[in-house]
Design an enzyme around this catalytic site. Structure first.
Site, PDB file in Angstrom:
ATOM      1  N   TYR A 457       6.018  11.539   9.613  1.00  0.00           N
ATOM      2  CA  TYR A 457       5.380  10.592   8.680  1.00  0.00           C
ATOM      3  C   TYR A 457       6.011  10.724   7.300  1.00  0.00           C
ATOM      4  O   TYR A 457       6.741   9.881   6.862  1.00  0.00           O
ATOM      5  CB  TYR A 457       3.865  10.821   8.637  1.00  0.00           C
ATOM      6  CG  TYR A 457       3.138   9.765   7.840  1.00  0.00           C
ATOM      7  CD1 TYR A 457       2.856   8.525   8.400  1.00  0.00           C
ATOM      8  CD2 TYR A 457       2.739   9.994   6.520  1.00  0.00           C
ATOM      9  CE1 TYR A 457       2.202   7.542   7.673  1.00  0.00           C
ATOM     10  CE2 TYR A 457       2.080   9.022   5.784  1.00  0.00           C
ATOM     11  CZ  TYR A 457       1.815   7.795   6.358  1.00  0.00           C
ATOM     12  OH  TYR A 457       1.175   6.824   5.636  1.00  0.00           O
ATOM     13  N   SER A 537       3.521   3.171  10.622  1.00  0.00           N
ATOM     14  CA  SER A 537       3.267   2.765   9.240  1.00  0.00           C
ATOM     15  C   SER A 537       4.398   3.296   8.347  1.00  0.00           C
ATOM     16  O   SER A 537       5.548   2.928   8.530  1.00  0.00           O
ATOM     17  CB  SER A 537       1.888   3.268   8.799  1.00  0.00           C
ATOM     18  OG  SER A 537       1.466   2.616   7.631  1.00  0.00           O
ATOM     19  N   ASP A 620      -2.794  -7.091  11.924  1.00  0.00           N
ATOM     20  CA  ASP A 620      -2.506  -6.015  10.965  1.00  0.00           C
ATOM     21  C   ASP A 620      -2.444  -6.610   9.567  1.00  0.00           C
ATOM     22  O   ASP A 620      -1.458  -7.231   9.176  1.00  0.00           O
ATOM     23  CB  ASP A 620      -1.178  -5.329  11.315  1.00  0.00           C
ATOM     24  CG  ASP A 620      -0.963  -4.046  10.515  1.00  0.00           C
ATOM     25  OD1 ASP A 620      -1.652  -3.866   9.493  1.00  0.00           O
ATOM     26  OD2 ASP A 620      -0.110  -3.239  10.910  1.00  0.00           O
ATOM     27  N   HIS A 657      -3.763  -2.466  12.399  1.00  0.00           N
ATOM     28  CA  HIS A 657      -2.817  -1.425  11.992  1.00  0.00           C
ATOM     29  C   HIS A 657      -2.858  -0.246  12.957  1.00  0.00           C
ATOM     30  O   HIS A 657      -1.868   0.451  13.141  1.00  0.00           O
ATOM     31  CB  HIS A 657      -3.136  -0.978  10.571  1.00  0.00           C
ATOM     32  CG  HIS A 657      -2.030  -0.208   9.933  1.00  0.00           C
ATOM     33  ND1 HIS A 657      -0.767  -0.720   9.753  1.00  0.00           N
ATOM     34  CD2 HIS A 657      -1.981   1.058   9.444  1.00  0.00           C
ATOM     35  CE1 HIS A 657       0.006   0.183   9.171  1.00  0.00           C
ATOM     36  NE2 HIS A 657      -0.713   1.277   8.978  1.00  0.00           N
TER      37      HIS A 657
END
Length: 686
Positions: A457, A537, A620, A657
């Site tokens: 991430y 993301s 999303d 999302h």
């Protein structure tokens, strides 16, 4: 001249569209895909889904894989209970329910009573319970609903005496709690958008007070700031309801912190505690009269606990900053529970309200613990503990005896002793040591042939902590290796770790991820032909950027709901909120960095890309699907002719999302594993 594309991708129309950034012309031929409501875009999505659908139709074991995922996920799941008055509330999922169900008991051992079943909210199970907030006396609850994975919420009021809804209905709520005071609550919302919710600019965030029984148009406006339309403004109350607090942030201006104000009950104006928004954050924990307990990173990157007195306006540090970052502070039973993170594992300590440390809570092992919240008069608190191979277990901690005991253990049929977790520290490009967890089945042979999934991430001060995921088990059962890298940009080592991976230093994150892959290859867990990269993301951005820079590193890449257009992200819905972490293309210096790594703008021709499965969803409204649409179209056009691997996009419907229900979550994981295995020429034994 490049060879013919290996896969028959849809022909995507190119338009003559370009923008000028600080003297540089940047073409954007697929700008029209930003309009997700246009018939042309919908047709394009249908065609792309047909291509990816045909690919997956040829993988014969997806049905058996889905069955195995369902079987492993099908066990009872409980949340920690929370108390309000004489009732204890908790969430329960029998196994494969699309949404968890809310129950309550009178006393801890009373008969369970159904409060809310979100599975009945919609026919397809994609409307979820987004928030359940009880009034202080427990008579009413504000209930927020989210449809199809959207970040937009609608609210109703539940009468807890007979569990029926009142007539109140509130709309256009986003980035909001529901904080009660008297016969109503504070909440934040945006004006009703012109056109679709997805097209909303998410500007002019206002705080209102809703009184039970009123229509929304009668709600009292508490705060607005028309001069700073991209600020977040959120009000909340102290447990004794004597104070209303207002926290404000303005991340669209690149500021990472917040200001804090208060209003005493019976007055009508907010007074400042921290008036100016900077990069310092201030989080309210509890109050003892006019003494407010506040966690802040002001002059303390790893955070400290302070007390602010409303009468004197003076600050006092009661728990100083430590070398380990402070994760969270909760309050219950007249104590402060303070959690620190040491090399990505949780350590929890009990302090008195004056900041004197009383004892450490002995946790079951190295892993992640959460909870510890409660009421002022509680005698014990609940907490959960989990690790990669330990399903979440709920404990009670007795405040007087300082001892923990198991309250509820997961009933999953899983032998944790068959698997192993190792934490390693590998050097990144600049020599910085980066932590990484590696999980695998015991007896694994380091022969470079193990299918390996590397997850990352690296942003927004988010820490990737150890946690149990039953959907990971089928991958491990097949001899797979799961690696989770704790990259810079996250919060694993405090604000300084975060700052090393944001704005102008974002390249550090990509270097850390590349070095993680190189470590796994060097140590013979896998070779490049058996390595898959995955992130969602901001992690989708990570995967997209890394395969542009190192297309040879891995065989498979799974960028999910990623921010792929780094030059225009701030122009959609709530995208401006990310300027505080990414910077903005409006800033000349930050533009150079964004342009240099933007996944959309750095796709290369003439090289062989990994097999790519882009995933996004039609609902999303956080990272709009346009990011993935434009990226996939560009990838197929530019890299398609020279790439022997499939470059696909799968667009989920009525989802957001994150997966909007259990069924969609399991379905997505089945496709991801099948895509990884098929491109590694690996056939699972299912």
């Amino acid at each position: 001249m490049y060879m013919q594309a290996q896969y028959n991708y849809p022909q995507t129309r190119k338009a003559d569209q370009a923008d000028l950034y600080h003297g540089e012309k940047v073409e954007d031929p697929y700008r029209w895909l930003e309009d997700d409501n246009s018939e042309e875009t919908k047709k394009w999505v249908t065609m792309e889904n047909e291509v990816s659908g045909q690919y997956f139709d040829k993988i014969g074991y997806i049905g058996k894989l889905t069955d195995r995922l369902n079987a492993l996920y099908d066990y009872p799941k409980y949340s920690s209970p929370f108390r309000k008055g004489e009732y204890y509330y908790y969430y329960y999922n029998s196994g494969l329910q699309n949404q968890s169900v809310l129950y309550r008991t009178k006393g801890l051992d009373g008969k369970a009573e159904l409060v809310l079943d979100p599975n009945t909210f919609s026919a397809d199970g994609t409307t979820r319970l987004a928030l359940f907030s009880l009034s202080e006396n427990g008579k009413y609850a504000a209930v927020y609903f989210s449809k199809g994975g959207s970040d937009w919420n609608e609210a109703k009021i539940l009468d807890m005496s007979n569990l029926t809804y009142l007539r109140d209905t509130l709309s256009w709520i986003k980035v909001s709690g529901a904080s009660w005071q008297g016969d109503g609550f504070y909440y934040s919302r945006y004006p009703k958008p012109d056109g679709s919710a997805l097209a909303s600019k998410n500007e002019d965030h206002k705080v209102y007070y809703h009184k039970i029984g009123d229509s929304q148009d009668k709600d009292r406006l508490i705060f607005e700031d028309s001069a700073n339309k991209q600020s977040f403004n959120i009000a909340f109350t102290s447990d004794d309801e004597m104070f209303t607090f207002l926290t404000r942030s303005d991340r669209g201006k690149g500021l990472d912190g917040n200001s804090l104000f208060y209003m005493k009950k019976g007055t009508s104006a907010f007074k400042p505690i921290v008036e100016k928004i900077t990069n310092d954050d201030y989080s309210f924990v509890d109050n003892y009269g006019e003494d407010l307990v506040i966690v802040t990173n002001e002059k303390a990157p790893n955070k400290k606990v302070m007390v602010y007195n409303l009468s004197s306006g003076k600050w006092k540090t009661i728990i100083s900053e430590k070398k380990e970052p402070l994760q969270y502070v909760t309050s219950a039973g007249g104590k402060l529970f303070v959690a620190y993170m040491k090399d990505i594992t949780t350590k929890v300590y009990v302090y008195d309200i004056n900041g004197k440390m009383e004892n450490e809570i002995t946790l079951p092992g190295l892993g992640t613990a959460g909870g510890f919240g409660g009421e002022r008069d509680d005698k014990f608190v609940f907490y959960t503990f989990t690790s990669f191979t330990d399903p979440s277990t709920i404990y009670t901690y007795d405040i007087a005896t300082k001892k923990s005991k198991i309250y509820r253990r997961s009933e999953i049929d899983f032998r944790s002793e068959d698997f192993e977790t190792k934490q390693v520290f590998y050097p990144s490009k600049d020599g910085t040591k980066i932590p990484m967890f590696i999980v695998y089945k015991k007896g694994l042979k380091l022969n470079s042939q193990n299918p390996t999934l590397l997850y990352g991430y690296g942003g927004f001060n988010v820490s990737l902590n150890p946690g149990f995921n039953p959907l990971l088990i089928p991958f491990l059962e097949q001899g797979g290796v799961y690696a989770q890298a704790n990259l810079r940009g996250g919060g694993e080592y405090g604000e300084s770790w975060h700052e090393q991976g944001m704005k102008l230093k974002k390249q550090n994150v990509f270097d850390d991820f590349i070095a993680a892959g190189e470590y796994l290859i060097r140590e013979k867990y896998c070779d490049s032909g058996h390595l898959a990269l995955r992130g969602g993301s901001n992690g989708g951005t990570l995967v997209g950027a890394v395969i542009n820079q190192r297309p040879d590193l891995a065989k498979v890449a799974i960028p999910q709901v990623g921010v792929m257009d780094m030059l225009r992200f701030q122009k959609f819905t709530i995208g401006w909120n990310w300027i505080a972490d990414y910077g903005s293309s409006d800033n000349p210096e930050e533009y150079k960095v964004l342009r240099a790594y933007s996944p959309l703008h750095n796709i290369r021709a003439g090289v062989n890309y990994p097999a790519v499965l882009v995933t996004t969803a039609d609902h999303d409204d956080r990272v709009v699907p346009a990011h993935s649409f434009k990226y996939a179209a560009t990838l197929q056009e530019i890299a398609g002719p020279s790439t022997t691997n499939p470059l696909l996009i799968r667009v989920d419907v009525n989802s957001g999302h994150g997966a909007s229900n259990t069924k969609k979550n399991i379905e997505t994981m089945a496709y991801i594993y099948a895509f990884i295995w098929s491109n590694m020429s690996f056939t699972p034994k299912l």
